[in-house]
Design a protein around this motif. Sequence first.
Motif, PDB file in Angstrom:
ATOM      1  N   TYR A  76       0.670  -1.250  -0.104  1.00 36.36           N
ATOM      2  CA  TYR A  76       0.033   0.253  -0.134  1.00 36.36           C
ATOM      3  C   TYR A  76       0.923   1.411  -0.023  1.00 36.36           C
ATOM      4  O   TYR A  76       0.217   2.341  -0.058  1.00 36.36           O
ATOM      5  CB  TYR A  76      -0.879  -0.183   1.265  1.00 36.36           C
ATOM      6  N   GLY A  77       2.040   1.301   0.126  1.00 33.98           N
ATOM      7  CA  GLY A  77       2.959   2.506   0.312  1.00 33.98           C
ATOM      8  C   GLY A  77       2.591   3.065   1.480  1.00 33.98           C
ATOM      9  O   GLY A  77       2.483   2.497   2.618  1.00 33.98           O
ATOM     10  N   GLU A  78       2.975   4.428   1.494  1.00 29.99           N
ATOM     11  CA  GLU A  78       2.743   5.183   2.927  1.00 29.99           C
ATOM     12  C   GLU A  78       1.220   5.629   2.833  1.00 29.99           C
ATOM     13  O   GLU A  78       0.940   6.162   3.843  1.00 29.99           O
ATOM     14  CB  GLU A  78       3.566   6.496   2.625  1.00 29.99           C
ATOM     15  N   SER A  79       0.506   5.016   2.266  1.00 32.10           N
ATOM     16  CA  SER A  79      -0.908   5.378   2.157  1.00 32.10           C
ATOM     17  C   SER A  79      -1.685   4.701   3.624  1.00 32.10           C
ATOM     18  O   SER A  79      -2.842   5.295   4.158  1.00 32.10           O
ATOM     19  CB  SER A  79      -1.824   4.878   0.989  1.00 32.10           C
ATOM     20  N   GLN A  80      -0.986   3.587   3.921  1.00 34.37           N
ATOM     21  CA  GLN A  80      -1.364   2.999   5.392  1.00 34.37           C
ATOM     22  C   GLN A  80      -0.357   3.028   6.333  1.00 34.37           C
ATOM     23  O   GLN A  80      -0.187   2.201   6.950  1.00 34.37           O
ATOM     24  CB  GLN A  80      -1.880   1.334   4.727  1.00 34.37           C
ATOM     25  N   GLU A  81       0.378   3.945   6.264  1.00 39.41           N
ATOM     26  CA  GLU A  81       1.466   4.337   7.285  1.00 39.41           C
ATOM     27  C   GLU A  81       0.792   3.945   8.807  1.00 39.41           C
ATOM     28  O   GLU A  81       1.584   3.593   9.348  1.00 39.41           O
ATOM     29  CB  GLU A  81       1.861   5.795   7.397  1.00 39.41           C
ATOM     30  N   LEU A  82      -0.165   4.465   9.170  1.00 43.49           N
ATOM     31  CA  LEU A  82      -0.708   4.285  10.398  1.00 43.49           C
ATOM     32  C   LEU A  82      -0.968   2.525  10.767  1.00 43.49           C
ATOM     33  O   LEU A  82      -0.729   2.260  11.857  1.00 43.49           O
ATOM     34  CB  LEU A  82      -2.014   5.041  10.570  1.00 43.49           C
ATOM     35  N   LEU A  83      -1.619   1.946   9.797  1.00 39.15           N
ATOM     36  CA  LEU A  83      -1.692   0.735   9.893  1.00 39.15           C
ATOM     37  C   LEU A  83      -0.245  -0.350  10.116  1.00 39.15           C
ATOM     38  O   LEU A  83      -0.504  -0.982  10.911  1.00 39.15           O
ATOM     39  CB  LEU A  83      -2.510   0.225   8.513  1.00 39.15           C
ATOM     40  N   SER A  84       0.638   0.341   9.282  1.00 41.02           N
ATOM     41  CA  SER A  84       1.887  -0.351   9.732  1.00 41.02           C
ATOM     42  C   SER A  84       2.295  -0.072  10.705  1.00 41.02           C
ATOM     43  O   SER A  84       3.127  -0.761  11.609  1.00 41.02           O
ATOM     44  CB  SER A  84       2.903   0.330   8.589  1.00 41.02           C
ATOM     45  N   LEU A  85       2.064   1.026  11.565  1.00 44.65           N
ATOM     46  CA  LEU A  85       2.593   1.398  12.648  1.00 44.65           C
ATOM     47  C   LEU A  85       2.014   0.877  13.950  1.00 44.65           C
ATOM     48  O   LEU A  85       2.585   0.038  14.838  1.00 44.65           O
ATOM     49  CB  LEU A  85       2.556   2.887  13.074  1.00 44.65           C
TER      50      LEU A  85
END
Length: 210
Positions: A76-85
């Motif tokens: 997803y790239g950085e569009s799901q940064e919060l989910l990654s975190l």
Amino acid sequence: MNELYILFLPGSFLIGSIPFGFLAAKFKGIDIRQKGSGNIGATNVTRMLGWKIGLPVLLLDIAKGAVFPFTIRLIYGESQELLSLFCGVVAVLGHMFSPFLKFKGGKGVATSFGVFAVLAPGPTLITLIVFLSLKKIFGFVSIGSIGGAITLPISYYLLSLIDGKSFNTPIFWAIVCISSTILILHRTNLIRLIKGQEFASDKEKYKNQE
């Protein structure tokens, strides 16, 4: 969005909860919780069983922190940064409070390294250098871990100031919270450092349990 969280968060916690150190020692007929420091992490496993077992445990503990943040970023790239975190944080919590070990676990250093190697590689590299330097100077992983936990939020903040645009508030506060938790889990080591007590007795104790 909600579907992704439902899909990834439980999986991240489950993988983070796998006690690789405990399982590796159990394969050798040893309950690592009854040996050395009693910790299930790679340091105690290496101390008790040698680096040939400790190194794979270390790499697996790092990987279980990195796998979901890396996969989510890849897809997803950085569009799901919060989910990654969130997945990274949940993996660390799974390691610290594993349901497979009655919600006990390790101190989360290696797993946290895996998370932030993906999400904040620059500060994590600086933290690794500090960790290795302190371990080299003092000869104890715990001192390196304490120094690393202090270094990571500071280096993230300072590098963000230098860069001028890379500061991510959720990542920063996640780093602060996880680093603080690691320091709390190292509280006995911190107390001994503050009191100026020597660690040599620990070395002898661990040797007697090999």
